[in-house]
Write an enzyme that holds these catalytic residues in place. Structure first.
Site, PDB file in Angstrom:
ATOM      1  N   ASP A 149      15.049 -24.934  -2.412  1.00  0.00           N
ATOM      2  CA  ASP A 149      16.267 -25.134  -3.191  1.00  0.00           C
ATOM      3  C   ASP A 149      17.066 -26.291  -2.600  1.00  0.00           C
ATOM      4  O   ASP A 149      16.481 -27.255  -2.107  1.00  0.00           O
ATOM      5  CB  ASP A 149      17.073 -23.828  -3.253  1.00  0.00           C
ATOM      6  N   SER A 150      18.399 -26.204  -2.627  1.00  0.00           N
ATOM      7  CA  SER A 150      19.229 -27.334  -2.194  1.00  0.00           C
ATOM      8  C   SER A 150      19.017 -27.715  -0.740  1.00  0.00           C
ATOM      9  O   SER A 150      19.134 -28.887  -0.371  1.00  0.00           O
ATOM     10  CB  SER A 150      20.706 -27.008  -2.430  1.00  0.00           C
ATOM     11  N   LEU A 151      18.710 -26.746   0.109  1.00  0.00           N
ATOM     12  CA  LEU A 151      18.468 -27.055   1.512  1.00  0.00           C
ATOM     13  C   LEU A 151      17.256 -27.972   1.663  1.00  0.00           C
ATOM     14  O   LEU A 151      17.231 -28.853   2.525  1.00  0.00           O
ATOM     15  CB  LEU A 151      18.252 -25.765   2.303  1.00  0.00           C
TER      16      LEU A 151
END
Length: 294
Positions: free
Chosen positions: A147-149
């Site tokens: 995801d965003s990480l």
């Protein structure tokens, strides 16, 4: 080789001027063979983050041909950062006075474009003599799913509160941990990640309601159900890190799960099936499952 052990470093590129002109319909080009990292269509359209294109050429000039590109890109020549191209749109970007002899050219997508599709047509050799040079080749491949990480969401921002445009401009997937790891080991890489996405529940249960990772993972382009087809992609290492968005906020009574226990059961079932699918396609890969401690 043993499984790779440490992480390298990468630096920021400075924005530089470049020559740009509108792409002419019917323009005669001499496109170079390319090594392409990440998922792109047969026409080089793309949406996933950290896509890259690289080639080799002879002579002092090369042209980069873009079609409706909405992303920001790093341009690297002979291993050295040259410029950042910001949303080049439909233009031909000419790099000249590079010196005689053989050169390498690399174009790296920095931005995350969740609802826009861009297309890099290719590198025009200009005065490239025959035969064309083969593009760079690597024996190692590594894939990151998350995801965003994993995307590197606003990872160069100096602030925690940003506008959507500031998030776009300060996201540089090429400085994400996955890319840094791959570059350290001179590996080709895919960053198959999407900010806000979960395995069964996206951020707050409201973000991107029509998407979830098991669905998007099957695709080259997010809104095109055509299955991804990459017969030459056989990563030796696959890192999966997704789930923080599923449990980002308490489950509301109006959501399908109603309780966190139901959500957790659905997550475990779906996550297990997803990992089994990844394993079946990559029977020899070392798969690393990661989680965020909070």
């Amino acid at each position: 080789d043993t499984i790779w052990k440490s992480i390298g470093l990468a630096g920021l590129l400075a924005v530089s001027p470049f020559t740009a002109k509108a792409t002419t319909t019917g323009q005669v080009v001499n496109l170079l063979p390319m090594n392409i990292g990440g998922r792109v269509s047969s026409a080089n359209a793309h949406q996933w983050p950290a896509i890259y294109f690289e080639s080799r050429f002879t002579g002092p000039a090369v042209e980069l041909l873009f079609d409706k590109e909405n992303s920001n890109f790093n341009v690297i020549v002979d291993g050295k950062p040259l410029m950042i191209l910001q949303k080049p749109g439909s233009k031909t970007v000419e790099l000249s006075e590079l010196g005689d002899g053989e050169h390498t050219i690399r174009l790296e997508k920095r931005s995350e474009t969740q609802y826009l599709t861009g297309r890099f047509v290719g590198f025009d050799a200009v005065d490239q003599p025959s035969p064309l040079l083969s593009p760079p080749h690597r024996s190692r491949q590594i894939e990151f799913i998350g995801d965003s990480l994993t995307v590197g969401y606003a990872n160069t921002s100096a602030f925690t509160q940003c506008t959507p445009e500031e998030i776009f401009e300060t996201t540089d997937s090429q400085q994400g941990f996955g890319v840094l790891t791959a570059k350290h080991f001179d590996a080709d890489y895919q960053i198959n990640a999407f900010s806000g996405l979960g395995m069964v529940r996206n951020y707050d249960g409201r973000e991107h309601p029509k998407y979830h990772m098991p669905m998007l993972y099957e695709r080259t382009l997010f809104d095109d159900p055509t299955p991804v087809n990459q017969p030459n992609w056989h990563p030796q290492v696959i890192v999966i890190g997704i789930g923080s968005n599923d449990f980002s906020t308490p489950v509301r009574p109006d959501e399908p799960w109603q309780t966190e226990a139901n959500l957790r059961a659905d997550y475990v079932k779906t996550y297990t099936a997803f990992v089994k699918t990844v394993r079946a396609r990559n029977p020899g890969a070392f798969i690393l499952l990661t989680t965020v401690q909070g």
